[in-house]
Design a protein around this motif. Structure first.
Motif, short mmCIF file in Angstrom:
data_model
loop_
_atom_site.label_atom_id
_atom_site.label_comp_id
_atom_site.label_asym_id
_atom_site.label_seq_id
_atom_site.Cartn_x
_atom_site.Cartn_y
_atom_site.Cartn_z
N LEU A 70 0.49 -1.40 -0.11
CA LEU A 70 0.00 -0.58 0.01
C LEU A 70 0.53 1.37 0.03
O LEU A 70 1.73 1.61 1.42
CB LEU A 70 -1.02 0.01 1.57
CG LEU A 70 -1.61 -1.16 1.25
CD1 LEU A 70 -3.02 -1.13 2.34
CD2 LEU A 70 -2.87 -1.65 0.22
N LEU A 71 0.65 1.89 -1.08
CA LEU A 71 2.07 2.60 -1.22
C LEU A 71 0.53 4.79 -1.05
O LEU A 71 -0.64 4.08 -2.18
CB LEU A 71 2.76 3.14 -2.20
CG LEU A 71 4.34 2.52 -1.98
CD1 LEU A 71 3.94 0.47 -1.40
CD2 LEU A 71 5.04 3.51 -3.03
N PRO A 72 1.06 5.41 -1.46
CA PRO A 72 -0.46 6.48 -1.97
C PRO A 72 -0.94 6.48 -3.16
O PRO A 72 -2.00 6.46 -3.37
CB PRO A 72 0.55 7.82 -1.60
CG PRO A 72 1.78 7.41 -0.32
CD PRO A 72 1.96 6.35 -0.74
N ARG A 73 0.23 6.10 -4.21
CA ARG A 73 -0.36 6.09 -4.91
C ARG A 73 -0.58 4.78 -5.87
O ARG A 73 -0.54 4.02 -7.00
CB ARG A 73 -0.02 6.55 -6.35
CG ARG A 73 0.62 8.41 -5.77
CD ARG A 73 1.28 9.21 -7.38
NE ARG A 73 2.92 8.66 -7.66
CZ ARG A 73 4.17 9.04 -6.48
NH1 ARG A 73 3.88 9.92 -5.47
NH2 ARG A 73 5.10 8.30 -7.15
N CYS A 74 -0.32 3.63 -5.04
CA CYS A 74 -0.40 2.38 -5.90
C CYS A 74 -0.61 1.42 -4.53
O CYS A 74 0.34 1.27 -3.47
CB CYS A 74 1.04 2.07 -6.38
SG CYS A 74 1.24 0.58 -7.55
N ALA A 142 6.78 -3.14 -12.32
CA ALA A 142 5.68 -2.44 -13.64
C ALA A 142 4.95 -1.80 -13.17
O ALA A 142 4.85 -0.71 -13.15
CB ALA A 142 4.93 -3.79 -14.31
N LEU A 143 3.86 -1.75 -11.39
CA LEU A 143 3.50 -1.83 -11.48
C LEU A 143 3.25 -0.44 -10.25
O LEU A 143 2.96 1.07 -10.68
CB LEU A 143 2.15 -2.26 -10.63
CG LEU A 143 1.57 -3.19 -11.03
CD1 LEU A 143 0.52 -4.65 -10.13
CD2 LEU A 143 0.72 -2.92 -12.02
N LEU A 144 4.66 -0.22 -9.84
CA LEU A 144 5.14 1.36 -9.40
C LEU A 144 5.60 1.81 -10.24
O LEU A 144 5.62 3.07 -10.06
CB LEU A 144 5.96 0.39 -8.50
CG LEU A 144 5.69 -0.19 -7.11
CD1 LEU A 144 7.58 -0.95 -6.53
CD2 LEU A 144 5.07 0.42 -6.69
N HIS A 145 5.65 1.17 -10.95
CA HIS A 145 6.39 2.30 -12.65
C HIS A 145 4.84 2.79 -13.33
O HIS A 145 5.23 4.69 -13.32
CB HIS A 145 7.35 1.39 -13.66
CG HIS A 145 7.43 2.21 -14.43
ND1 HIS A 145 8.84 3.10 -14.48
CD2 HIS A 145 7.66 2.55 -16.04
CE1 HIS A 145 9.01 3.49 -16.26
NE2 HIS A 145 8.23 3.17 -16.58
N GLU A 146 4.53 2.30 -13.19
CA GLU A 146 2.92 2.90 -13.79
C GLU A 146 2.62 3.80 -12.88
O GLU A 146 2.11 4.98 -13.33
CB GLU A 146 1.90 2.03 -14.25
CG GLU A 146 2.73 1.09 -15.39
CD GLU A 146 1.42 -0.11 -15.78
OE1 GLU A 146 0.20 0.61 -14.76
OE2 GLU A 146 1.41 -1.63 -15.85
N ALA A 147 2.63 3.54 -11.76
CA ALA A 147 2.55 4.80 -10.58
C ALA A 147 3.44 6.26 -10.38
O ALA A 147 2.91 6.88 -9.57
CB ALA A 147 2.45 4.04 -9.30
#
Length: 256
Positions: A70-74, A142-147
């Protein structure tokens, strides 16, 4: 700044969970008391807690950190590397969806345990381990990069004594990492100030920075003294029963 956390107390069959430790079975009543003290510490740090009920179907379910990143944008539901833990995800999914949080998810054949994910501000370290495989690590990257987050993969297969990446390191904020000696020379950490944990205090490397405090396992005098010298306000917590089950401070909550 964290404002919320999800927690879940251990179930009566907590001792039936997975562990590589040989420290004897946990005392259930003492584990409950230690968990209550942990929750009180999170509240002292300013967090509002969502407490899920104990889940005897899944003896490891108290270690909620492994179920999501759980990160603010992802926000990503994981897929635990141990088959017996996959069923833990559903309750976390429902809890987070009820809070209106949009979720993504790791898909097979990838596997990710949240204990392998160390957030360091806008950068995320992803441990590749017995529980988080390369496919899962790449999916998460990849999901982190998108965010808009950067990430590094850290293979810990050859590092003795740790189950997850965060068994051997913690983000302290202020550009600092708390690290066991076996991880300190890894090139992924070269840009950070590294605070070393001596080999006989390895368990203390799993600390948790929660707003203005750092939660640390009690009984590790030299590590605690070093952190105090650096100006951190510590909350020391007895973790003896969770250590018996391969768990640490970070494992017991999902903070966001």
């Amino acid at each position: 700044m964290f404002t919320q956390a999800i927690v879940r107390p251990p179930s009566k069959n907590f001792a039936d969970g997975l562990t590589r430790e040989d420290l004897g079975p946990p005392d259930f009543n003492l584990a409950l008391a230690q968990h209550a003290q942990y929750c009180a510490a999170l509240q002292r740090c300013g967090l509002q807690l969502t407490a899920l009920p104990a889940d005897p179907r899944h003896p490891d379910a108290t270690f909620v950190e492994d179920t999501a990143v759980l990160l603010p944008r992802c926000r990503v539901l994981t897929l635990p590397g141990a088959a017996s833990r996959v069923g833990e995800i559903e309750a976390i999914r429902i809890c987070l969806e009820n809070q209106g949080l949009p979720l993504q998810a790791i898909a097979a054949p990838g596997s990710v345990d949240g204990g392998d994910i160390c957030e360091a501000g806008e950068h995320v370290f992803i441990g590749v381990s017995a529980r988080t495989n390369e496919a899962g690590a790449q999916q998460l990257a990849a999901l982190l990069h998108e965010a808009g987050y950067s990430s590094s993969l850290v293979d810990i297969h050859g590092v003795d004594g740790i189950l997850h990446l965060k068994s051997g390191m913690s983000w302290l904020g202020d550009g600092r990492l708390l690290l066991i000696e076996a991880l300190a020379a890894h090139p992924a950490f070269a840009a950070y100030e590294r605070v070393l944990v001596e080999s006989d205090e390895m368990y203390a490397a799993n600390a948790v920075r929660v707003n203005d405090h750092v939660l640390i396992a009690a009984g590790y005098r030299r590590t605690a003294a070093r952190l105090r010298e650096l100006g951190y306000a510590l909350i020391e917590l007895d973790m003896s029963e969770f250590r018996k089950m391969d768990g640490g401070l970070s494992c017991l909550s999902l903070r966001y």
